[in-house]
Structures are given as structure tokens and as C-alpha cells.
Design a protein around this motif. Structure first.
Motif, PDB file in Angstrom:
ATOM      1  N   VAL A   1      63.864  41.611  86.001  1.00 25.22           N
ATOM      2  CA  VAL A   1      62.928  42.741  86.110  1.00 25.22           C
ATOM      3  C   VAL A   1      63.601  44.033  85.645  1.00 25.22           C
ATOM      4  CG1 VAL A   1      61.642  44.195  87.718  1.00 25.22           C
ATOM      5  CG2 VAL A   1      61.548  41.720  87.944  1.00 25.22           C
ATOM      6  N   SER A   2      64.846  44.218  86.054  1.00 28.25           N
ATOM      7  CA  SER A   2      65.536  45.462  85.706  1.00 28.25           C
ATOM      8  C   SER A   2      65.834  45.556  84.211  1.00 28.25           C
ATOM      9  CB  SER A   2      66.837  45.592  86.505  1.00 28.25           C
ATOM     10  OG  SER A   2      67.775  44.618  86.091  1.00 28.25           O
ATOM     11  N   SER A   3      65.810  44.405  83.513  1.00 28.16           N
ATOM     12  CA  SER A   3      66.111  44.416  82.079  1.00 28.16           C
ATOM     13  C   SER A   3      64.859  44.532  81.210  1.00 28.16           C
ATOM     14  CB  SER A   3      66.881  43.148  81.700  1.00 28.16           C
ATOM     15  OG  SER A   3      66.037  42.008  81.716  1.00 28.16           O
ATOM     16  N   LEU A   4      63.687  44.649  81.846  1.00 27.94           N
ATOM     17  CA  LEU A   4      62.448  44.768  81.074  1.00 27.94           C
ATOM     18  C   LEU A   4      62.438  46.038  80.226  1.00 27.94           C
ATOM     19  CD1 LEU A   4      59.842  43.786  83.823  1.00 27.94           C
ATOM     20  CD2 LEU A   4      60.398  42.432  81.790  1.00 27.94           C
ATOM     21  N   ILE A   5      61.877  45.941  79.048  1.00 29.00           N
ATOM     22  CA  ILE A   5      61.683  47.121  78.204  1.00 29.00           C
ATOM     23  C   ILE A   5      60.401  47.812  78.658  1.00 29.00           C
ATOM     24  CG2 ILE A   5      61.172  47.892  75.857  1.00 29.00           C
ATOM     25  CD1 ILE A   5      63.055  45.681  74.879  1.00 29.00           C
ATOM     26  N   ARG A   6      60.519  49.080  79.021  1.00 31.23           N
ATOM     27  CA  ARG A   6      59.407  49.783  79.670  1.00 31.23           C
ATOM     28  C   ARG A   6      58.757  50.828  78.784  1.00 31.23           C
ATOM     29  NH1 ARG A   6      59.083  48.515  84.995  1.00 31.23           N
ATOM     30  NH2 ARG A   6      60.750  47.143  85.711  1.00 31.23           N
ATOM     31  N   GLN A   7      59.023  50.756  77.492  1.00 35.52           N
ATOM     32  CA  GLN A   7      58.370  51.678  76.560  1.00 35.52           C
ATOM     33  C   GLN A   7      57.529  50.888  75.565  1.00 35.52           C
ATOM     34  OE1 GLN A   7      61.988  51.885  76.746  1.00 35.52           O
ATOM     35  NE2 GLN A   7      61.765  53.277  78.491  1.00 35.52           N
ATOM     36  N   GLU A   8      56.421  51.495  75.146  1.00 35.78           N
ATOM     37  CA  GLU A   8      55.592  50.870  74.120  1.00 35.78           C
ATOM     38  C   GLU A   8      56.384  50.775  72.818  1.00 35.78           C
ATOM     39  OE1 GLU A   8      51.928  52.970  73.741  1.00 35.78           O
ATOM     40  OE2 GLU A   8      51.250  52.447  75.751  1.00 35.78           O
ATOM     41  N   PRO A   9      56.157  49.765  71.999  1.00 32.84           N
ATOM     42  CA  PRO A   9      55.090  48.759  72.104  1.00 32.84           C
ATOM     43  C   PRO A   9      55.440  47.589  73.013  1.00 32.84           C
ATOM     44  CG  PRO A   9      56.323  48.407  70.084  1.00 32.84           C
ATOM     45  CD  PRO A   9      56.930  49.608  70.744  1.00 32.84           C
ATOM     46  N   TYR A  10      56.459  47.742  73.838  1.00 35.58           N
ATOM     47  CA  TYR A  10      56.930  46.718  74.748  1.00 35.58           C
ATOM     48  C   TYR A  10      57.508  45.528  73.966  1.00 35.58           C
ATOM     49  CZ  TYR A  10      54.265  49.549  78.012  1.00 35.58           C
ATOM     50  OH  TYR A  10      53.779  50.606  78.734  1.00 35.58           O
ATOM     51  N   GLU A  11      58.003  44.566  74.690  1.00 38.36           N
ATOM     52  CA  GLU A  11      58.693  43.440  74.065  1.00 38.36           C
ATOM     53  C   GLU A  11      57.761  42.244  73.975  1.00 38.36           C
ATOM     54  OE1 GLU A  11      63.216  41.716  74.356  1.00 38.36           O
ATOM     55  OE2 GLU A  11      62.195  42.188  76.232  1.00 38.36           O
ATOM     56  N   SER A  12      57.891  41.470  72.904  1.00 38.17           N
ATOM     57  CA  SER A  12      57.108  40.237  72.788  1.00 38.17           C
ATOM     58  C   SER A  12      57.764  39.137  73.616  1.00 38.17           C
ATOM     59  CB  SER A  12      57.007  39.795  71.326  1.00 38.17           C
ATOM     60  OG  SER A  12      58.259  39.338  70.855  1.00 38.17           O
ATOM     61  N   VAL A  13      56.982  38.142  73.967  1.00 36.91           N
ATOM     62  CA  VAL A  13      57.527  37.000  74.708  1.00 36.91           C
ATOM     63  C   VAL A  13      58.640  36.342  73.905  1.00 36.91           C
ATOM     64  CG1 VAL A  13      56.999  34.696  75.624  1.00 36.91           C
ATOM     65  CG2 VAL A  13      55.395  36.591  75.991  1.00 36.91           C
ATOM     66  N   GLU A  14      58.431  36.183  72.607  1.00 36.03           N
ATOM     67  CA  GLU A  14      59.448  35.552  71.765  1.00 36.03           C
ATOM     68  C   GLU A  14      60.752  36.326  71.797  1.00 36.03           C
ATOM     69  OE1 GLU A  14      60.222  34.282  67.087  1.00 36.03           O
ATOM     70  OE2 GLU A  14      58.426  35.418  67.641  1.00 36.03           O
ATOM     71  N   ASP A  15      60.673  37.657  71.645  1.00 32.44           N
ATOM     72  CA  ASP A  15      61.889  38.472  71.660  1.00 32.44           C
ATOM     73  C   ASP A  15      62.591  38.384  73.011  1.00 32.44           C
ATOM     74  OD1 ASP A  15      61.466  39.196  69.055  1.00 32.44           O
ATOM     75  OD2 ASP A  15      60.641  41.178  69.533  1.00 32.44           O
ATOM     76  N   TRP A  16      61.808  38.353  74.098  1.00 30.18           N
ATOM     77  CA  TRP A  16      62.386  38.214  75.434  1.00 30.18           C
ATOM     78  C   TRP A  16      63.166  36.907  75.546  1.00 30.18           C
ATOM     79  CZ3 TRP A  16      63.084  40.296  80.280  1.00 30.18           C
ATOM     80  CH2 TRP A  16      63.342  39.392  81.315  1.00 30.18           C
ATOM     81  N   LEU A  17      62.593  35.818  75.069  1.00 28.32           N
ATOM     82  CA  LEU A  17      63.262  34.521  75.190  1.00 28.32           C
ATOM     83  C   LEU A  17      64.638  34.547  74.535  1.00 28.32           C
ATOM     84  CD1 LEU A  17      60.317  32.036  74.461  1.00 28.32           C
ATOM     85  CD2 LEU A  17      61.209  32.761  76.683  1.00 28.32           C
ATOM     86  N   TRP A  18      64.701  35.123  73.332  1.00 36.05           N
ATOM     87  CA  TRP A  18      65.979  35.145  72.622  1.00 36.05           C
ATOM     88  C   TRP A  18      66.962  36.130  73.248  1.00 36.05           C
ATOM     89  CZ3 TRP A  18      67.000  31.197  69.722  1.00 36.05           C
ATOM     90  CH2 TRP A  18      65.960  30.524  69.063  1.00 36.05           C
ATOM     91  N   ARG A  19      66.467  37.279  73.715  1.00 36.10           N
ATOM     92  CA  ARG A  19      67.365  38.280  74.290  1.00 36.10           C
ATOM     93  C   ARG A  19      67.833  37.871  75.682  1.00 36.10           C
ATOM     94  NH1 ARG A  19      66.743  42.539  77.775  1.00 36.10           N
ATOM     95  NH2 ARG A  19      64.475  42.427  77.773  1.00 36.10           N
ATOM     96  N   ARG A  20      66.900  37.588  76.552  1.00 42.80           N
ATOM     97  CA  ARG A  20      67.223  37.246  77.935  1.00 42.80           C
ATOM     98  C   ARG A  20      67.879  35.867  78.035  1.00 42.80           C
ATOM     99  NH1 ARG A  20      68.881  38.650  82.889  1.00 42.80           N
ATOM    100  NH2 ARG A  20      68.090  37.208  84.456  1.00 42.80           N
TER     101      ARG A  20
END
Length: 201
Positions: free
Chosen positions: A67-86
Motif C-alpha cells: 500500500v505504501s508503495s502505490l503511485i498516488r498521482q495521475e495517470p496512476y500505475e497500470s496493473v501490468e507495470d505494478w506486477l513488474w515493479r512490485r
């Protein structure tokens, strides 16, 4: 227990015809986190974009970290980008967490770096919870297990048992795992070609 922890326990507890690739597992664990964050209303999916929800303590260190690593600015993060980053190294983080909680046991004097057979599950309520969820055929766990190769692909009608946000995450996990496998195959072919050059073939 959380979905990521149940998934990791299942990969260690269920016999599989092939070893689980750590990269595949890390991507699936990142997807499992998103599903739990949706359930906990810590995020909302708008199409494939991850919108932060109400910040709250989810009672799990790794989920709170997510939760603390979520990107909180638009356009926000895509699910795909989250999978690779997280997902980078996430399987090791969850294994370490299970070990710290006494749910995983390593042999003493283990000098070999991380191997799938270097750790075993302790008999614990967490293990029994994951086993119950597994044997019940719970659709989210079944889809994630299929993505990492320890379970057959669930029947298509199972998708009707989960909501659109979960379907979006599961589809992204499948796509990411396939992409990673394609990268592995490409590297294998390149390595083989390089070896042949050195052998004079």
C-alpha cells in the motif's frame, strides 16, 4: 493469512510436474497482493489503472508495504507495470516472512543458496488454512496456481465467480508470466547459438 501467503504455501505444499520459476511466482504474488488490496478497499481498479483507496492498516507487513508503495498521482500505475515493479524479488520477501513467522523451516548448516528443496513447511494453522483454500478449489488461488504451473487452467466458467477487477488482475498475471517465459526461451536460444559459435559450429 493473505492470498500471497496462501499462494506461496500452496506452491511449496502441492506436487507439481515442474519446478515453479521464482520470477513467475513473484509476478503472481504481486497480482495476489492487488486482489487482497481490492478486497481491503485499499485500492480501486479503474480499467487497468490502480487508484489508491483509503489508507489503512491491513494487518500484514508486506501488504502494508505494498500500500505504501502505490503511485498516488495521475495517470496512476497500470496493473501490468505494478506486477513488474512490485514483483521484483517478491517471492524471496514472502519466503523470508514465512520463515520469520516460524512457518518455514530450513535445514541446519544449509550452505547452498535458495533452492526450492532447501526449505520445508512447518505444520501450522497457516499451512492448514492454505490447504483448506486449495482443496476447496477457491477460484482466485486456482487461477494464480495455474499461472505458475502447479495447477491445470481452471474452467472458463470459474471466471464468472469473481468480479471484473479480479479478472483484470488475473489476466495481467497470465500475460506477464507468458512474457517472462518468452524472454527465457529467447535467451536460451541466444545462449545456445553463442555456445555453437565457440564450438566452431
Amino acid at each position: 493469512m493473505t492470498t500471497p501467503r496462501d499462494l506461496l504455501v500452496s506452491t511449496m505444499d502441492v506436487e507439481s510436474s515442474r519446478p515453479v520459476e521464482q520470477g513467475d511466482l513473484s509476478l503472481a504474488l504481486a497480482g495476489a497482493e492487488l486482489i487482497d488490496l481490492c478486497d481491503g478497499q485499499a485500492i480501486v481498479l479503474d480499467g487497468d489503472r490502480i487508484l489508491p483507496g483509503a489508507q489503512q492498516d491491513l494487518g500484514d507487513r508486506l501488504l502494508d508495504e505494498a500500500v505504501s508503495s502505490l503511485i498516488r498521482q495521475e495517470p496512476y500505475e497500470s496493473v501490468e507495470d505494478w506486477l513488474w515493479r512490485r514483483g521484483r524479488g517478491l517471492s524471496s520477501a514472502y519466503l523470508t516472512a514465512l520463515e520469520a513467522a516460524g512457518q518455514v523451516i530450513r535445514p541446519r548448516h544449509q550452505w547452498i543458496p535458495f533452492r526450492s528443496d532447501a526449505a520445508s513447511l512447518a505444520d501450522s494453522p497457516a499451512r492448514r488454512h492454505a490447504a483448506d483454500r486449495w482443496t476447496s478449489g477457491e477460484p482466485v488461488l486456482a487461477f494464480l496456481a495455474a499461472a505458475v504451473g502447479i495447477h491445470d487452467e481452471p474452467a472458463e466458467e470459474v471466471a464468472s465467480l469473481v468480479d471484473d477487477a479480479v479478472v483484470t488482475v488475473l489476466a495481467a498475471v497470465n500475460d506477464a508470466v507468458r512474457e517472462l517465459e518468452a524472454v527465457r526461451q529467447r535467451r536460451s536460444i541466444e545462449d545456445a547459438a553463442f555456445d555453437n559459435i565457440w564450438r566452431g559450429q
